[in-house]
Scaffold this motif. Structure first.
Motif, PDB file in Angstrom:
ATOM      1  N   VAL A 128       0.848  -1.184   0.000  1.00 30.02           N
ATOM      2  CA  VAL A 128       0.000   0.000   0.000  1.00 30.02           C
ATOM      3  C   VAL A 128       0.886   1.238   0.000  1.00 30.02           C
ATOM      4  O   VAL A 128       1.853   1.324   0.762  1.00 30.02           O
ATOM      5  N   GLU A 129       0.562   2.158  -0.891  1.00 29.24           N
ATOM      6  CA  GLU A 129       1.282   3.418  -0.987  1.00 29.24           C
ATOM      7  C   GLU A 129       0.471   4.522  -0.318  1.00 29.24           C
ATOM      8  O   GLU A 129      -0.765   4.477  -0.306  1.00 29.24           O
ATOM      9  N   SER A 130       1.172   5.514   0.203  1.00 31.31           N
ATOM     10  CA  SER A 130       0.519   6.681   0.777  1.00 31.31           C
ATOM     11  C   SER A 130       1.405   7.902   0.588  1.00 31.31           C
ATOM     12  O   SER A 130       2.584   7.769   0.245  1.00 31.31           O
ATOM     13  N   GLY A 131       0.811   9.074   0.805  1.00 30.61           N
ATOM     14  CA  GLY A 131       1.584  10.306   0.729  1.00 30.61           C
ATOM     15  C   GLY A 131       1.396  11.109  -0.537  1.00 30.61           C
ATOM     16  O   GLY A 131       2.012  12.164  -0.698  1.00 30.61           O
ATOM     17  N   GLY A 132       0.577  10.607  -1.441  1.00 31.66           N
ATOM     18  CA  GLY A 132       0.331  11.356  -2.663  1.00 31.66           C
ATOM     19  C   GLY A 132      -0.531  12.576  -2.399  1.00 31.66           C
ATOM     20  O   GLY A 132      -1.026  12.788  -1.293  1.00 31.66           O
TER      21      GLY A 132
END
Length: 119
Positions: free
Chosen positions: A5-9
């Motif tokens: 899971v990616e975050s911070g966009g």
């Protein structure tokens, strides 16, 4: 099936900075895995932009982001970061992380984090 899971966009003005994070969604230990960051801009193919080796000894950057982006990891938190500075409109894309420097052989990947660089 994605296990990262990616975050911070988000939305940022040209010249600004963002830091993306990547972690396992199911507690999988990413410490000893090469992790790649990829992006796909609208109407374009997905491209690999950065990768860190499994032992953190080597980091790779595509020319378009070299000198502006930095990949790193915090093993204590099971996180891999992509620090993005001096962002340009052409950096607008959906950013993914995956458990390899090559998307085609990665075992796990995320669903992406949207980055929009616009004034």
């Amino acid at each position: 099936q994605s296990h990262l899971v990616e975050s911070g966009g988000g939305l940022v003005q040209p010249g600004g900075s963002l830091r993306l994070s990547c972690t396992s969604s199911d507690g999988h230990d990413l410490d000893w895995m090469a992790i790649g960051w990829f992006r796909q801009a609208p109407g374009k193919e997905r491209e690999g932009i950065s990768c860190i080796s499994d032992d953190d000894s080597t980091a790779y950057y595509v020319d378009a982001v070299k000198g502006r982006f930095t990949i790193s990891r915090d093993n204590s938190k099971n996180l891999i970061y992509l620090q993005m500075n001096s962002l340009k409109p052409e950096d607008t894309a959906l950013y993914y992380c995956a458990t390899d420097c090559l998307w085609s052989v990665a075992l796990y990947w995320g669903r992406g984090a949207q980055v929009i660089v616009s004034s």
